[in-house]
Design a protein around this motif. Structure first.
Motif, short mmCIF file in Angstrom:
data_model
loop_
_atom_site.label_atom_id
_atom_site.label_comp_id
_atom_site.label_asym_id
_atom_site.label_seq_id
_atom_site.Cartn_x
_atom_site.Cartn_y
_atom_site.Cartn_z
N HIS A 97 0.95 -1.31 0.06
CA HIS A 97 -0.32 0.10 -0.04
C HIS A 97 1.13 1.13 -0.23
O HIS A 97 0.30 2.07 -1.17
CB HIS A 97 -1.30 0.60 1.05
N GLU A 258 -13.18 5.11 -3.00
CA GLU A 258 -12.64 3.72 -2.17
C GLU A 258 -14.21 3.41 -2.03
O GLU A 258 -14.51 3.81 -1.24
CB GLU A 258 -11.95 3.18 -1.33
N SER A 260 -14.24 0.50 0.26
CA SER A 260 -14.71 -0.77 1.10
C SER A 260 -12.90 -0.53 1.12
O SER A 260 -12.20 -0.18 0.28
CB SER A 260 -15.59 -1.87 2.03
N ILE A 261 -12.88 -1.11 2.27
CA ILE A 261 -11.25 -1.50 2.86
C ILE A 261 -11.26 -2.38 3.37
O ILE A 261 -12.28 -2.88 4.84
CB ILE A 261 -10.17 -0.39 3.58
N CYS A 288 -6.80 -2.50 8.31
CA CYS A 288 -7.29 -2.75 7.56
C CYS A 288 -7.75 -0.24 7.59
O CYS A 288 -7.52 0.31 7.23
CB CYS A 288 -8.77 -2.27 7.61
N ARG A 291 -4.29 1.53 6.56
CA ARG A 291 -5.09 1.54 5.15
C ARG A 291 -5.99 3.21 5.06
O ARG A 291 -5.78 3.40 4.35
CB ARG A 291 -4.95 0.61 4.96
N LEU A 292 -6.67 3.44 5.80
CA LEU A 292 -7.91 3.93 6.21
C LEU A 292 -7.51 5.12 6.57
O LEU A 292 -7.21 6.05 5.81
CB LEU A 292 -9.03 3.73 7.23
N ARG A 354 -13.52 -6.31 7.05
CA ARG A 354 -13.95 -5.30 5.96
C ARG A 354 -14.94 -4.11 6.45
O ARG A 354 -15.41 -4.33 7.65
CB ARG A 354 -14.14 -6.15 5.17
#
Length: 425
Positions: A97, A258, A260-261, A288, A291-292, A354
C-alpha cells in the motif's frame, strides 16, 4: 501482469506517431513480487512467489516463476507442484500500500487526470502536460525512471488514443517497456489479436463467440453487430463490436472513490480455537485501520467474513455510532460479530475484516459522544489509542509492515503493542 491473450505481430514498432495519443496506462510489473525483490535484492533472478502457505493462493509471482506456469490466484499447493524450487514470501500488504501511494503520487505530479483502477495500475490523460513535459513517450519514460529510482520496481506503459487500447498496449509492453499505438494504427493493432484479448471477454463469452465462428478480433469486427448480439447479448454485443473497431469514448476519470477497505487470511490449518481466530482478526483490523488513515478515510460499517472447514462462507456486519479509522474500534466490532456467528461447531478456514461506508476523515461529520462532551478519561484514552496507532504507522513506513503489530496478550480493553524484528532476509 495481464494473462490475456497476445499476438506477437502487435508488438512491432509503430513509430513515433503520437498525435492524438494522450492516454497512458501505467501498470506495475509483478507488483507484489517486485516490491519484495526491492526489499530482498538477494532473491533477484530466482523464482519467487508471494502468497500464503499451502492453503493460500498466489498473490504474485516473478517472471522466473511464471516461466513454470505459475500465476496469480492459483492455489499455492498447485504452484509449488509446478515450481517446487520457488521461494515463497508471505505478503506484506502495508508495504504494498505504501509503495502504491508513492507511485500514484509520482503520477499525480505529471497530471491531475489520474484514474487509479487498482493498487498497481492507473490511467493518465497527459494532453495538458505535453507542453510542460514533452511527448507522451517522453512522459512515459520519465514515469518509468522515477518509479525505478524511488521504489526499485519497474512498470510498463501503454500509450494510445483510448483507455481500452492503452491497457492492451501496456500488456504487450511487459515487462518493463513502453508501447505506443498511434491512432491511425489502432484497428490494425486490434485485428491481429485473439478475441479473448478484448476487455470483458472471459472464458464463457469467448466460448459463446466461438460457437458463432468468431475467434479473432478481426472476425468480430467484420461480423454484423446483430450476429455478435445474438452470441453474447444485446448490450455486450454492441460494446464488443465497438471495441473491435477501437471505439472507446470513456474519459480518464480522476478521484475514483474507495467503497470499502478489507483484509482476510486463509489459515495453514483449520482453527478450532476462536481465541486464535480473534487474534488474527485483530491483525486484520489493524491493517484496515492503517490503510484508512493512509487514505484519509473513516468508515462506519464493520463486517466480518468467516469460512468454515466445509467451505461455507458466513458474513456479518455492524454499523458504528460514529465513523472511525482506529484499529481497536474496528476489532471490537469484529470480535462481537465473530462471537455472534454460528459456526455449527466447525473449525475456521478463513477470516476477513472489512470496513465500509467510507467518507473523508476531514469532511466526515462526527457527533461527539457524551464521554467526549464532558472529557471523561475513556474519551481521552481513545485519542491516545489513535495517536499510538499513528505512531505504529510511522514505524512501519520506516522499517516495513512487519516491524510492529498490535499485541493480543492483554485484554481487549487494554490492547498492547508488540515489537517484532523487521527480518528481510
Amino acid at each position: 501482469m495481464s494473462r490475456g491473450p497476445r499476438a506477437d505481430a502487435a508488438r512491432r514498432d509503430w513509430g513515433r506517431e503520437e498525435e492524438g495519443c494522450s492516454i497512458l496506462h501505467v501498470d506495475m510489473d509483478a507488483f507484489f513480487a517486485s516490491v519484495e525483490l526491492a526489499r530482498r535484492p538477494q532473491l533477484r533472478g530466482l523464482p519467487v512467489i508471494v502468497g500464503g502457505a499451502q492453503r493460500g493462493v498466489v498473490l504474485a509471482a516473478t517472471y522466473e516463476a511464471r516461466a513454470f506456469g505459475v500465476h496469480s490466484a492459483m492455489p499455492m499447493s498447485r504452484a509449488l507442484r509446478m515450481c517446487p524450487q520457488a521461494v515463497v514470501v508471505p505478503p506484506d500488504h502495508h508495504a504494498y500500500h505504501e509503495v502504491s501511494v508513492g507511485v500514484m503520487r509520482v503520477l499525480g505530479d505529471v497530471t491531475a487526470l489520474v484514474e487509479q483502477v487498482s493498487v498497481d495500475e492507473a490511467f493518465l490523460d497527459v494532453a495538458g502536460a505535453r507542453r510542460r513535459l514533452g511527448a507522451p513517450t517522453v512522459i512515459a519514460q520519465r514515469i518509468r525512471e522515477q518509479v525505478r529510482e524511488q521504489f526499485g520496481i519497474t512498470c510498463s506503459v501503454g500509450i494510445a488514443s483510448t483507455k481500452f487500447v492503452a491497457k492492451l498496449a501496456s500488456g504487450h509492453a511487459k515487462p518493463d517497456g513502453v508501447l505506443l499505438v498511434p491512432r491511425a494504427a489502432t484497428v490494425d493493432f486490434l485485428r491481429v489479436l485473439p478475441v479473448g484479448a478484448l476487455w470483458g471477454v472471459g472464458e464463457r463469452t469467448e466460448q459463446s463467440l466461438a460457437r458463432w465462428g468468431i475467434t479473432s478480433v478481426a472476425q468480430l469486427a467484420d461480423s454484423d453487430v446483430a450476429t455478435v448480439q445474438r452470441a453474447v447479448g444485446r448490450v455486450a454485443g454492441a460494446h464488443l463490436h465497438d471495441l473491435a473497431w477501437g471505439r472507446d469514448p470513456r474519459p480518464v476519470t480522476p478521484g475514483r472513490e474507495e467503497k470499502s477497505i478489507g483484509a482476510e487470511e486463509t489459515f495453514d490449518q483449520d482453527l478450532m480455537d476462536l481465541a486464535v481466530v480473534e487474534t488474527r482478526a485483530l491483525a486484520l483490523a489493524d491493517r484496515c485501520a492503517s490503510r484508512l488513515r493512509a487514505a484519509g478515510l473513516v468508515g462506519r460499517t464493520v463486517s466480518v467474513k468467516v469460512r468454515t472447514s466445509d467451505f461455507r462462507t458466513l458474513t456479518r456486519s455492524r454499523t458504528l455510532t460514529t465513523p472511525t479509522d482506529v484499529g481497536r474500534e474496528i476489532f471490537l466490532a469484529a470480535r462481537d460479530l465473530l462471537a455472534a456467528t454460528d459456526l455449527g461447531g466447525l473449525p475456521v478456514r478463513l477470516v476477513g475484516v472489512r470496513v465500509e461506508g467510507l467518507t473523508g476523515a476531514t469532511s466526515s461529520a462526527r457527533q461527539p459522544t457524551l464521554d467526549e462532551a464532558v472529557d471523561l478519561p475513556e474519551a481521552r484514552a481513545d485519542g491516545r489509542r489513535r495517536d499510538a496507532e499513528m505512531a505504529m504507522d510511522e514505524v512501519r513506513q520506516k522499517f516495513g509492515g512487519g516491524a510492529i503489530r498490535p499485541g493480543s496478550s492483554a485484554p481487549a480493553s487494554r490492547l498492547a503493542t508488540t515489537f517484532v524484528p523487521a527480518d528481510l532476509s
